[in-house]
Design an enzyme around this catalytic site. Structure first.
Site, mmCIF file in Angstrom:
data_model
loop_
_atom_site.group_PDB
_atom_site.id
_atom_site.type_symbol
_atom_site.label_atom_id
_atom_site.label_comp_id
_atom_site.label_asym_id
_atom_site.label_seq_id
_atom_site.Cartn_x
_atom_site.Cartn_y
_atom_site.Cartn_z
ATOM 1 N N HIS A 75 0.849 -1.226 0.027
ATOM 2 C CA HIS A 75 0.110 0.113 -0.018
ATOM 3 C C HIS A 75 0.898 1.075 0.000
ATOM 4 O O HIS A 75 0.457 2.402 -0.626
ATOM 5 C CB HIS A 75 -0.770 0.202 1.214
ATOM 6 C CG HIS A 75 -2.181 -0.891 0.988
ATOM 7 N ND1 HIS A 75 -3.417 -0.489 1.158
ATOM 8 C CD2 HIS A 75 -2.278 -2.204 0.540
ATOM 9 C CE1 HIS A 75 -4.294 -1.550 0.981
ATOM 10 N NE2 HIS A 75 -3.691 -2.558 0.740
ATOM 11 N N HIS A 195 -0.911 -12.412 -1.720
ATOM 12 C CA HIS A 195 -1.922 -13.318 -0.960
ATOM 13 C C HIS A 195 -1.669 -14.490 -0.952
ATOM 14 O O HIS A 195 -2.786 -15.254 -0.570
ATOM 15 C CB HIS A 195 -3.372 -13.087 -2.041
ATOM 16 C CG HIS A 195 -3.750 -11.603 -1.871
ATOM 17 N ND1 HIS A 195 -4.845 -11.167 -2.709
ATOM 18 C CD2 HIS A 195 -3.446 -10.406 -1.270
ATOM 19 C CE1 HIS A 195 -5.195 -10.044 -2.516
ATOM 20 N NE2 HIS A 195 -4.108 -9.388 -1.632
ATOM 21 N N THR A 196 -0.575 -14.971 -0.980
ATOM 22 C CA THR A 196 -0.171 -16.362 -0.126
ATOM 23 C C THR A 196 -0.204 -16.090 1.235
ATOM 24 O O THR A 196 0.092 -17.109 1.921
ATOM 25 C CB THR A 196 1.148 -16.895 -0.887
ATOM 26 O OG1 THR A 196 1.272 -18.225 -0.258
ATOM 27 C CG2 THR A 196 2.322 -15.977 -0.472
HETATM 28 C C1 HEM Z 1 -5.936 -5.280 -7.175
HETATM 29 C C2 HEM Z 1 -5.190 -5.652 -6.129
HETATM 30 C C3 HEM Z 1 -5.273 -5.759 -4.595
HETATM 31 C C4 HEM Z 1 -6.607 -5.709 -4.123
HETATM 32 C C5 HEM Z 1 -8.022 -5.453 -4.510
HETATM 33 C C6 HEM Z 1 -6.312 -6.320 -2.496
HETATM 34 C C7 HEM Z 1 -7.274 -6.459 -1.739
HETATM 35 C C8 HEM Z 1 -7.005 -6.735 -0.616
HETATM 36 C C9 HEM Z 1 -7.937 -7.052 0.370
HETATM 37 C C10 HEM Z 1 -9.248 -6.403 0.343
HETATM 38 C C11 HEM Z 1 -7.318 -7.370 1.686
HETATM 39 C C12 HEM Z 1 -7.934 -7.670 3.197
HETATM 40 C C13 HEM Z 1 -7.287 -6.574 4.115
HETATM 41 C C14 HEM Z 1 -7.725 -6.681 5.494
HETATM 42 O O1 HEM Z 1 -8.751 -7.364 5.843
HETATM 43 O O2 HEM Z 1 -7.192 -5.935 6.341
HETATM 44 C C15 HEM Z 1 -6.110 -7.584 1.442
HETATM 45 C C16 HEM Z 1 -5.292 -8.206 2.208
HETATM 46 C C17 HEM Z 1 -3.787 -8.584 1.870
HETATM 47 N N1 HEM Z 1 -3.212 -7.871 0.853
HETATM 48 FE FE1 HEM Z 1 -4.151 -7.367 -0.823
HETATM 49 N N2 HEM Z 1 -4.911 -6.625 -2.772
HETATM 50 C C18 HEM Z 1 -4.668 -6.516 -3.770
HETATM 51 C C19 HEM Z 1 -2.758 -6.650 -4.278
HETATM 52 C C20 HEM Z 1 -2.134 -6.956 -3.212
HETATM 53 C C21 HEM Z 1 -0.584 -6.953 -3.338
HETATM 54 C C22 HEM Z 1 -0.097 -6.681 -4.883
HETATM 55 C C23 HEM Z 1 -0.108 -7.354 -2.399
HETATM 56 C C24 HEM Z 1 1.223 -7.557 -2.053
HETATM 57 C C25 HEM Z 1 2.359 -7.891 -2.893
HETATM 58 C C26 HEM Z 1 -1.181 -7.709 -1.225
HETATM 59 C C27 HEM Z 1 -0.697 -8.206 -0.117
HETATM 60 C C28 HEM Z 1 -1.971 -8.542 0.853
HETATM 61 C C29 HEM Z 1 -1.490 -9.116 1.974
HETATM 62 C C30 HEM Z 1 -0.455 -9.663 2.634
HETATM 63 C C31 HEM Z 1 -2.945 -9.053 2.712
HETATM 64 C C32 HEM Z 1 -3.129 -9.597 4.094
HETATM 65 C C33 HEM Z 1 -3.129 -8.790 5.169
HETATM 66 C C34 HEM Z 1 -3.687 -9.321 6.649
HETATM 67 O O3 HEM Z 1 -4.052 -10.591 6.598
HETATM 68 O O4 HEM Z 1 -3.551 -8.689 7.529
HETATM 69 N N3 HEM Z 1 -2.219 -7.379 -1.780
HETATM 70 N N4 HEM Z 1 -5.865 -7.361 -0.033
#
Ligand code: HEM
Ligand SMILES: *[C@@H]1O[C@H](CO)[C@@H](O)[C@H](O)[C@H]1NC(C)=O
Ligand SMILES: *[C@@H]1O[C@H](CO)[C@@H](O)[C@H](O)[C@H]1NC(C)=O
Ligand SMILES: *[C@@H]1O[C@H](CO)[C@@H](O)[C@H](O)[C@H]1NC(C)=O
Ligand SMILES: *[C@@H]1O[C@H](CO)[C@@H](O)[C@H](O)[C@H]1NC(C)=O
Ligand SMILES: *[C@@H]1O[C@H](CO)[C@@H](O)[C@H](O)[C@H]1NC(C)=O
Ligand SMILES: *[C@@H]1O[C@H](CO)[C@@H](O)[C@H](O)[C@H]1NC(C)=O
Ligand SMILES: *[C@@H]1O[C@H](CO)[C@@H](O)[C@H](O)[C@H]1NC(C)=O
Ligand SMILES: *[C@@H]1O[C@H](CO)[C@@H](O)[C@H](O)[C@H]1NC(C)=O
Length: 528
Positions: A75, A195-196
């Site tokens: 972010h 998202h792994t």
């Molecule tokens: C279109 C692109 C993306 C969308 C719409 C998206 C959306 C989301 C959403 C809605 C969550 C839930 C967050 C929460 O509940 O706190 C999430 C979690 C997460 N995202 Fe993404 N994401 C995107 C791309 C990415 C990318 C590129 C990465 C890293 C390279 C990433 C890493 C993560 C991680 C690690 C979580 C887990 C956070 C947690 O469990 O605390 N995301 N994402």
């Protein structure tokens, strides 16, 4: 295979030259790790560690520091605009204005900064700690090594918005990633790599995830794959096999199924290749995470990839006591093979053309380890006093080399330059009546020292570390100690801040740690 390939790549990258304050600190953060006892890794091992359970809840929360750290780095980076060079990994996410945006919903950013910003120093930016946090989370939770570069610069104001949100269209996501500098292929990869880890929480996303009432996920997190605290290709295997529970693939409201649209956007070619090959997934993620972390505002110059220094001196300190210099410090060797009969020597040149050597004492208790190597510490000194060893002040020291089991380590002939031009003295003292200290430093005669100052380190309201300089009285008030040194002095009140001594020598500024001077009562009382 992958690890071997990466190690070969790491081995051919050339190490930087010691000393370099920023790279030295980053190298320590990266490689001097004893899992479970020190450093950033302590906050992500075991990999389901979560430091901020709400309401002091017990049991597995479903959340993890590792997932929060990776999402925070993404972010923070996602504000990058490749067209005008603004935004990128610059810790602008620490500003309340960014955290208040809908694109940054949730408390994971504040939690992450709470831990990682504490590793920032006057040399290491908060942005570098965010990047390092991602490297640590991935490497210590089953993932590949990520080549790490240092030198990110902290933003002084919020960036423009730019983080993608789940309800947006595929076209908008392709455009957003393109703006950040990533192709559609890279977008699929980066989302799968991120998202792994982790999942979607109910609290910030009540329309995507209901209350789960799951004792194994007390914060109601619907995970992206079944191994959400571990790096692996299950994110792809479960997606391709149709068994996935990813809430952004099989969520009941298809509008917010952004992972489904993104993963399928090339007819599943990329996700199929990831599902079929854990090695391909790991190497692709190493590359894409590195690209993500190295996306910085234009004008920011990152270092070369930081590899472990084979030999690294540390905590060097001189204290002048009459006609002798007490020289203390240590040295860390990287990944030596076992040898119970090892002889480690310090060799040094003095100002008078002499060459000397000294047998180093093993510091077994400082041995640290890292998945790819072992660090072994030695200290200077010939008895257990811990005060190092004594040098004739007039002879002093100019340059060091080390010899381990007969092998010379001299940074390719350059050696390890040592600065004994400005040193501490045993004559500094404390006035108990007004809580003031008389700081003395000894300045070597014949050296072009243009200024000597106390550096007081504090933190401003934006979390930036600031340094203020207070000059020592200059030469007209000096007192000769011996033929080699004279004393410069300054009186300063007790202060809660960390202090260093800095000096400008031949036009170059350098600093010396001054733990002694942050706790003035530790100094001897001044003679009355
Ligand atoms: C279109 C692109 C993306 C969308 C719409 C998206 C959306 C989301 C959403 C809605 C969550 C839930 C967050 C929460 O509940 O706190 C999430 C979690 C997460 N995202 Fe993404 N994401 C995107 C791309 C990415 C990318 C590129 C990465 C890293 C390279 C990433 C890493 C993560 C991680 C690690 C979580 C887990 C956070 C947690 O469990 O605390 N995301 N994402
Ligand atoms: C919670 O996790 C434990 C250990 O993995 C498992 O045995 C148990 O079935 C899980 N409980 C629920 C409700 O999923
Ligand atoms: C699905 O999500 C979108 C975007 O958040 C929302 O506008 C819409 O009302 C939702 N539909 C349902 C049936 O909940
Ligand atoms: C991609 O794979 C998913 C899961 O197996 C499937 O539902 C979807 O139809 C596939 N998409 C394409 C374009 O083949
Ligand atoms: C170390 O110093 C001793 C004399 O002090 C000398 O005999 C020896 O050759 C030196 N060793 C090295 C490796 O220079
Ligand atoms: C450290 O040494 C071990 C054993 O000799 C070797 O397998 C490993 O590749 C080395 N690591 C590095 C980073 O050189
Ligand atoms: C050994 O330790 C004692 C006590 O601290 C100290 O006075 C002495 O100078 C040390 N010896 C040498 C050779 O450094
Ligand atoms: C503190 O006290 C000492 C000794 O009485 C005196 O020399 C010094 O000037 C005083 N410093 C300040 C800042 O008042
Ligand atoms: C000392 O260093 C300063 C700053 O580089 C330079 O301007 C000056 O000429 C030097 N003086 C001598 C005597 O070398």
């Amino acid at each position: 295979m992958l690890r071997l390939a990466l190690l070969t790549y790491f081995a051919t990258a050339h190490a930087y030259l010691w000393p370099s304050p920023m790279l030295d600190e980053l190298e320590s953060l990266l490689y001097e790790i004893t899992p479970g006892t020190s450093g950033m890794a302590n906050f992500i091992q075991p990999c389901d560690t979560f430091s901020f359970a709400s309401g002091g809840g017990s049991g597995p929360t479903g959340r993890s520091n590792a997932a929060d750290w990776i999402r925070t780095a993404y972010h923070d980076m996602a504000t990058h605009n490749i067209a005008d060079g603004t935004g990128g990994l610059d810790a602008s996410i620490r500003f309340a204005e960014e955290q208040a945006r809908a694109e940054n919903v949730g408390d994971g950013f504040a939690n992450t900064l709470d831990v990682l910003a504490g590793f920032a120093t006057r040399y290491v930016s908060i942005a570098d700690t965010l990047a390092l946090g991602t490297v640590m989370a991935v490497e210590f939770c089953g993932g590949p090594q990520i080549p790490f570069r240092g030198g990110r610069v902290d933003a002084t104001e919020p960036n423009l918005p730019g983080v993608p949100e789940p309800e947006q269209t595929l076209d908008s996501h392709i455009a957003t990633f393109a703006k950040q500098g990533f192709t559609q292929d890279e977008m699929i990869g980066l989302v799968a790599c991120g998202h792994t880890f982790g999942g979607v929480q109910h609290a910030p996303f009540p329309d995507i995830v209901p209350e789960l009432n799951d004792p194994n996920s007390t914060e109601s997190v619907a995970h992206f794959d079944s191994t959400n605290t571990h790096f692996d290709n299950n994110i792809a295997i479960e997606y391709i096999s149709g068994t996935t529970q990813n809430p952004l693939v099989v969520g009941f409201n298809d509008t917010t199924n952004s992972d489904r649209r993104i993963f399928g956007s090339d007819g599943n070619v990329t996700m199929l290749s990831f599902a079929n090959s854990p090695e391909l997934f790991a190497s692709r993620c190493s590359e894409l995470f590195a690209r993500m972390l190295d996306t910085v505002p234009s004008g920011v110059q990152l270092s070369d990839v930081i590899t472990p220094l084979p030999v690294k001196p540390s905590n060097l300190q001189f204290i002048l006591d009459g006609d002798v210099l007490q020289f203390s410090g240590g040295v860390r060797f990287w990944n030596l093979t076992d040898n119970p009969n090892r002889v480690a020597l310090l060799l040094w040149d003095d100002h008078l053309g002499g060459v000397h050597n000294f047998t180093l004492l093993s510091l077994l208790e400082s041995s640290t380890s890292y998945p790819q190597g072992v660090a072994t510490g030695y200290r200077f000194g010939d008895n257990s006093s811990g005060s190092g060893f004594l040098l004739d002040a007039a002879a002093g020291i100019t340059n060091m080399r080390f010899m381990v089991d007969g092998k010379l380590e001299d940074q390719g002939g350059v050696g390890f330059a040592v600065q004994d031009a400005v040193v501490f003295t045993t004559t500094s003292c404390f006035f108990g009546n007004n809580f003031t200290a008389q700081f003395n430093v000894a300045v070597r005669k014949g050296v072009n020292v243009t200024s000597v100052y106390i550096e007081t380190q504090a933190s401003d309201s934006l979390g930036h570390i600031t340094i203020t300089e207070t000059d020592f009285f200059s030469p007209d008030s000096t007192v000769a100690v011996n033929s080699a040194y004279s004393i410069w002095t300054v009186n300063l009140a007790e202060s809660p801040f960390t202090r260093y001594v800095g000096a400008e020598i031949d036009g170059v500024k350098s600093s010396m740690a001054l733990g002694l001077f942050s706790q003035l009562p530790a100094l001897p009382s001044c003679p009355s």
